[in-house]
Design an enzyme around this catalytic site. Structure first.
Site, PDB file in Angstrom:
ATOM      1  N   SER A   4       2.995  -2.241  10.260  1.00 15.62           N
ATOM      2  CA  SER A   4       4.440  -2.320  10.456  1.00 15.62           C
ATOM      3  C   SER A   4       5.038  -3.673  10.065  1.00 15.62           C
ATOM      4  CB  SER A   4       4.803  -1.953  11.896  1.00 15.62           C
ATOM      5  OG  SER A   4       4.417  -0.615  12.172  1.00 15.62           O
ATOM      6  N   LYS A  37       0.100   4.325  -0.310  1.00 17.39           N
ATOM      7  CA  LYS A  37      -0.486   5.550   0.251  1.00 17.39           C
ATOM      8  C   LYS A  37      -0.228   6.722  -0.710  1.00 17.39           C
ATOM      9  CE  LYS A  37      -0.046   3.429   4.693  1.00 17.39           C
ATOM     10  NZ  LYS A  37      -0.031   3.550   6.141  1.00 17.39           N
ATOM     11  N   GLY A  40       2.153   2.228  10.802  1.00 23.04           N
ATOM     12  CA  GLY A  40       3.113   3.320  10.669  1.00 23.04           C
ATOM     13  C   GLY A  40       3.794   3.694  11.973  1.00 23.04           C
ATOM     14  N   HIS A  94      -9.652   1.537   4.742  1.00 19.35           N
ATOM     15  CA  HIS A  94      -8.353   1.635   5.423  1.00 19.35           C
ATOM     16  C   HIS A  94      -8.487   2.572   6.630  1.00 19.35           C
ATOM     17  CE1 HIS A  94      -4.218   2.748   6.259  1.00 19.35           C
ATOM     18  NE2 HIS A  94      -3.885   1.598   5.707  1.00 19.35           N
ATOM     19  N   GLU A 146      -6.772   4.917   7.695  1.00 20.92           N
ATOM     20  CA  GLU A 146      -6.555   6.345   7.403  1.00 20.92           C
ATOM     21  C   GLU A 146      -7.798   6.959   6.758  1.00 20.92           C
ATOM     22  OE1 GLU A 146      -2.823   5.738   5.403  1.00 20.92           O
ATOM     23  OE2 GLU A 146      -1.940   5.229   7.335  1.00 20.92           O
ATOM     24  N   ASN A 168       0.870  -1.182   0.000  1.00 25.80           N
ATOM     25  CA  ASN A 168       0.000   0.000   0.000  1.00 25.80           C
ATOM     26  C   ASN A 168       0.902   1.225   0.000  1.00 25.80           C
ATOM     27  OD1 ASN A 168      -1.793   2.058   0.491  1.00 25.80           O
ATOM     28  ND2 ASN A 168      -2.207   1.465   2.626  1.00 25.80           N
ATOM     29  N   GLU A 186      -5.821  -4.852  10.394  1.00 29.66           N
ATOM     30  CA  GLU A 186      -4.743  -3.900  10.657  1.00 29.66           C
ATOM     31  C   GLU A 186      -5.030  -3.154  11.949  1.00 29.66           C
ATOM     32  OE1 GLU A 186      -2.602  -2.608   6.830  1.00 29.66           O
ATOM     33  OE2 GLU A 186      -4.456  -1.486   6.899  1.00 29.66           O
TER      34      GLU A 186
HETATM   35  P1  PGA Z   1       2.599   0.254   7.668  1.00 29.96           P
HETATM   36  O1  PGA Z   1       1.160   0.503   6.977  1.00 29.96           O
HETATM   37  O2  PGA Z   1       3.096  -1.071   7.102  1.00 29.96           O
HETATM   38  O3  PGA Z   1       3.431   1.407   7.244  1.00 29.96           O
HETATM   39  O4  PGA Z   1       2.372   0.162   9.120  1.00 29.96           O
HETATM   40  C1  PGA Z   1       0.252  -0.538   6.763  1.00 29.96           C
HETATM   41  C2  PGA Z   1      -1.002   0.010   6.136  1.00 29.96           C
HETATM   42  O5  PGA Z   1      -1.378   1.146   6.459  1.00 29.96           O
HETATM   43  O6  PGA Z   1      -1.645  -0.663   5.314  1.00 29.96           O
END
Ligand code: PGA
Length: 233
Positions: free
Chosen positions: A197, A9, A167, A91, A93, A7, A161
């Site tokens: 992560s 982003k 993140g 997601h 976010e 992903n 998640e």
């Molecule tokens: P990250 O993000 O691996 O940077 O923690 C995962 C995601 O948001 O899908």
């Protein structure tokens, strides 16, 4: 066979996306399931660059309407038109920064199925919910709310998640992830990816668990070498 999705982003220009795909696509073996959820502008160029390889390209969001006066939004059929085969939905976010509700995510999921996009439905509890012991209830609710009444869920993928692990560098322990994946499997019949992560150093341990059907990788999917380590490992 594990499903591994990167992903990106809001990262990478078209040129950067093409360079990445040209490096990674030849290394994805036949029969491997690997995808990249890229920014809208990079979908078509990434699809072109991935031609002849099993690498799948997808979007990170879509609107639930067929088309309409929704400035700044994108329709599922536009993603299909650009060559996307899957789309991330709900997601954290999107839920927490852009205020997406369970109902919006449900409508998006219905539309994604209708236009032939494979939905990758993201669910997960916040740190507060985690600490108060509500995690399993929260994800069961998110799964039900998004999928209830959707006729065809045969292409659905779920990504668990935990919001506190996205993140932050803080990965859930494989034991915690396994517990939560078991709960997802009880609620819904679909492959369940772990996200939060995921890095080359912890991916193999997560992927070794029967309940974990793959991983959704954010930060570590931006560098082709670290993404390839996860795909290969
Ligand atoms: P990250 O993000 O691996 O940077 O923690 C995962 C995601 O948001 O899908």
């Amino acid at each position: 066979m594990a499903l591994i999705i990167g992903n990106w982003k809001m990262y990478k220009t078209i040129e950067e996306a093409i360079a990445f795909v040209e490096r990674v696509a030849p290394r994805v073996g036949e029969g491997q399931e690997v995808g990249l959820a890229v920014p809208f502008t990079a979908i078509h160029p990434a699809v072109e660059a991935a031609k002849g390889s099993p690498l799948l390209i997808g979007g990170q969001n879509m609107h639930s309407a067929e088309e309409g006066a929704f400035t700044g939004e994108i329709a599922g059929r536009m993603l299909v038109d650009a060559g996307a085969s899957f789309v991330l939905l709900g997601h954290s976010e999107r839920r927490h920064i852009f205020g997406e509700t369970d109902e919006m995510i449900h409508n998006k999921l219905k539309k994604a199925v209708e236009v032939g996009l494979r939905p990758v439905l993201c669910v997960g509890e916040t740190l507060e919910q985690h600490r108060s012991g509500e995690a399993k209830e929260v994800i069961a609710h998110q799964l039900h709310a998004a999928t209830e009444g959707v006729a065809d869920l045969s292409s659905l993928v779920v990504a668990y998640e935990p919001v506190w692990a996205i993140g932050t560098g803080e990965t859930a322990t494989p034991e915690w992830a396994v517990e939560m994946h078991k709960r997802c499997h009880e609620v819904i019949h679909a492959p369940v990816l772990y996200g939060g992560s995921v890095k080359p150093s912890n991916a193999a341990d997560l992927l070794a668990r029967d309940e974990i059907d793959g991983v959704l990788v954010g930060g570590a999917s931006l560098d082709p070498e670290s993404f390839l380590e996860i795909v290969g490992g």
